[in-house]
Scaffold this motif. Structure first.
Motif, PDB file in Angstrom:
ATOM      1  N   ALA A  87     -26.061   6.995 -34.198  1.00 23.79           N
ATOM      2  CA  ALA A  87     -25.161   8.143 -34.528  1.00 23.79           C
ATOM      3  C   ALA A  87     -24.318   7.948 -35.608  1.00 23.79           C
ATOM      4  O   ALA A  87     -24.005   8.666 -36.843  1.00 23.79           O
ATOM      5  CB  ALA A  87     -24.393   8.754 -33.250  1.00 23.79           C
ATOM      6  N   ARG A  88     -23.834   6.577 -35.561  1.00 21.86           N
ATOM      7  CA  ARG A  88     -22.789   6.265 -36.888  1.00 21.86           C
ATOM      8  C   ARG A  88     -23.643   6.276 -37.962  1.00 21.86           C
ATOM      9  O   ARG A  88     -23.007   6.521 -39.172  1.00 21.86           O
ATOM     10  CB  ARG A  88     -22.367   4.917 -36.380  1.00 21.86           C
ATOM     11  N   ALA A  89     -24.799   5.784 -38.035  1.00 24.75           N
ATOM     12  CA  ALA A  89     -25.651   5.571 -39.375  1.00 24.75           C
ATOM     13  C   ALA A  89     -26.013   6.975 -39.929  1.00 24.75           C
ATOM     14  O   ALA A  89     -26.033   7.191 -41.176  1.00 24.75           O
ATOM     15  CB  ALA A  89     -27.006   4.845 -38.885  1.00 24.75           C
ATOM     16  N   VAL A  90     -26.307   8.105 -39.163  1.00 22.62           N
ATOM     17  CA  VAL A  90     -26.635   9.300 -39.562  1.00 22.62           C
ATOM     18  C   VAL A  90     -25.396  10.028 -39.690  1.00 22.62           C
ATOM     19  O   VAL A  90     -25.301  10.728 -40.452  1.00 22.62           O
ATOM     20  CB  VAL A  90     -27.542  10.187 -38.450  1.00 22.62           C
ATOM     21  N   LEU A  91     -24.331  10.086 -39.093  1.00 16.31           N
ATOM     22  CA  LEU A  91     -23.185  11.096 -39.235  1.00 16.31           C
ATOM     23  C   LEU A  91     -21.778  10.262 -39.886  1.00 16.31           C
ATOM     24  O   LEU A  91     -20.967  10.905 -40.162  1.00 16.31           O
ATOM     25  CB  LEU A  91     -22.715  11.718 -37.743  1.00 16.31           C
ATOM     26  N   GLY A  92     -21.887   8.987 -39.783  1.00  8.34           N
ATOM     27  CA  GLY A  92     -20.600   8.196 -40.640  1.00  8.34           C
ATOM     28  C   GLY A  92     -19.442   8.807 -39.914  1.00  8.34           C
ATOM     29  O   GLY A  92     -19.289   8.838 -38.695  1.00  8.34           O
ATOM     30  N   GLY A  93     -18.638   9.330 -40.665  1.00 10.41           N
ATOM     31  CA  GLY A  93     -17.136   9.737 -40.486  1.00 10.41           C
ATOM     32  C   GLY A  93     -17.118  11.412 -40.222  1.00 10.41           C
ATOM     33  O   GLY A  93     -16.143  11.670 -40.033  1.00 10.41           O
ATOM     34  N   THR A  94     -18.326  11.688 -39.836  1.00 11.52           N
ATOM     35  CA  THR A  94     -18.252  13.289 -39.476  1.00 11.52           C
ATOM     36  C   THR A  94     -17.532  13.515 -38.235  1.00 11.52           C
ATOM     37  O   THR A  94     -17.167  14.906 -38.089  1.00 11.52           O
ATOM     38  CB  THR A  94     -19.841  13.844 -39.633  1.00 11.52           C
ATOM     39  N   ALA A  95     -17.798  12.882 -37.222  1.00 11.53           N
ATOM     40  CA  ALA A  95     -17.422  12.766 -36.019  1.00 11.53           C
ATOM     41  C   ALA A  95     -16.636  11.877 -35.153  1.00 11.53           C
ATOM     42  O   ALA A  95     -16.698  10.871 -35.508  1.00 11.53           O
ATOM     43  CB  ALA A  95     -18.355  13.770 -35.049  1.00 11.53           C
ATOM     44  N   ASP A  96     -15.739  12.087 -34.171  1.00  9.48           N
ATOM     45  CA  ASP A  96     -15.312  11.146 -33.298  1.00  9.48           C
ATOM     46  C   ASP A  96     -16.317  10.914 -32.535  1.00  9.48           C
ATOM     47  O   ASP A  96     -17.145  11.545 -31.745  1.00  9.48           O
ATOM     48  CB  ASP A  96     -14.224  11.828 -32.700  1.00  9.48           C
ATOM     49  N   ILE A  97     -16.576   9.335 -32.408  1.00  9.29           N
ATOM     50  CA  ILE A  97     -17.792   8.746 -31.627  1.00  9.29           C
ATOM     51  C   ILE A  97     -17.220   8.143 -30.560  1.00  9.29           C
ATOM     52  O   ILE A  97     -16.361   7.330 -30.446  1.00  9.29           O
ATOM     53  CB  ILE A  97     -18.498   7.652 -32.387  1.00  9.29           C
TER      54      ILE A  97
END
Length: 357
Positions: A87-97
């Motif tokens: 998720a971090r690789a795909v979305l970076g800073g787009t959402a709270d993980i």
């Protein structure tokens, strides 16, 4: 927004519960067009639940999150190290993980239903029996507690089975639902009168509008969020058949007839808008799938609509733009989430839960 990882304990530590004196406070579930504090969703993490293919549903979830993040805070649950890394690789800073444990991503049904009261926000929690015993997964019964705890919302519990996708609210005491789900013996074994009493207890519902059944082959036994939705006070949308071969042709016409004959809790006759349906849609196994444009999300400034590359999708999007003139209406592919066999079966509304401001 900057990327950050939030770790939530998966046990019951520090759970915020309502005090006995608070239990009689009246709650209201805001309509979905209310201003939102956040939209919650989850990252596909269990390959066994997706026929070994996590790439397809993850692609759909990523596009959904990117679209929502234009004007909304998105809180994305991830289950395990691999899910977090992908998720971090795909979305970076787009959402709270947010690390949390869950069976699968259907937070509409397993997450809390956020409500408002004089005391502030309250997370309503219901029992789950795996959609009538069909999809029994670990942690589906507890992920709603984790979401409520992260949101710092007091919890009010009910001991009956209810999935969030089975009810649609207008914010004024009216609920849409289906007999196929709420009166199904595989849930609570309710009569109509018992169901209405339970909805009045949980949601302060003053009027329940009943629809007979949902779409053909719907895994959920006919959830209402796949067939009819409130879009404003006294206003609903449902689908029209896409052609003579539409497997839901008679069902869709019956839904519209039920809505056109109904009044809401305020005594208004409903204004019904019919949107072109998806029509006959077969998945990769050749099965007729419950694909629907009704499984949209209403968020801050946006309405995100599931699309499937069918001939009616542009007409459906245009119809919904007329319904939501103050929102940007976006079509996003949901083929991966729809899946095939026992995998998938839902779309964007099914995998999200809104937290009102």
């Amino acid at each position: 927004m900057p990327w950050r990882l939030l770790i939530v304990p998966t046990h019951r530590q520090q759970e915020v519960m309502m005090q006995p004196d608070d239990l009689n406070t009246t709650v209201v579930v805001p309509p979905e067009w209310a201003i939102l504090k956040a939209v919650w969703t989850a990252w596909p993490a269990n390959a066994d639940e997706w026929n070994g293919d996590l790439e397809s549903p993850r692609r759909d979830v990523a596009e959904l999150v990117r679209a929502l993040a234009e004007t909304n805070t998105v809180r994305l649950l991830v289950n395990g190290a691999e899910a977090e890394a992908s998720a971090r690789a795909v979305l970076g800073g787009t959402a709270d993980i947010i690390q949390a444990r869950y069976g699968d991503i259907w937070l509409r049904d397993t997450g809390p239903i956020f409500s408002r009261s004089d005391l502030g926000p309250i997370a309503l929690r219901f029992a789950t029996n795996s959609w009538g015993g069909k999809y029994d997964l670990p942690d589906d019964a507890t992920v709603g507690d984790d979401v409520a705890r992260i949101a710092e919302a007091p919890v009010r519990r009910f001991d009956f089975v209810l999935e969030g996708g089975a009810v649609d609210h207008d914010g004024e005491g009216t609920i849409l639902t289906t007999r196929q789900t709420l009166l199904n013996p595989n849930r609570n074994g309710w009569s109509k009168e018992q169901a209405e009493a339970a909805l009045a207890q949980a949601f302060n519902a003053r009027k329940v509008i009943w629809i007979d059944e949902g779409l053909h082959n719907d895994h959920t036994d006919g959830h209402v969020d796949n067939i009819a939705r409130f879009v404003g006070p006294g206003r609903v949308v449902c689908q029209a058949p896409a052609g003579d071969d539409d497997p839901n042709r008679e069902t869709l016409d019956a839904i519209a007839a039920s809505l056109e004959a109904a009044t809401d809790a305020c005594g208004r006759k409903l204004e019904v808008t019919r949107v072109p349906g998806v029509g006959l849609y077969r998945n990769a196994l050749g099965e007729i799938s419950p694909a629907s444009h009704m499984n949209f999300i209403i968020a801050n400034g946006l309405v995100i609509v599931p699309v499937y590359g069918t001939s009616t999708q542009e007409a459906a999007l245009e119809a919904l733009r007329g319904v939501f003139p103050d929102h940007k209406v976006i079509g996003v592919s949901s083929k991966g989430l729809l899946g095939c066999g026992t995998a998938g079966g839902g779309s964007f509304h099914c995998i999200t839960q809104q937290e009102p401001r």
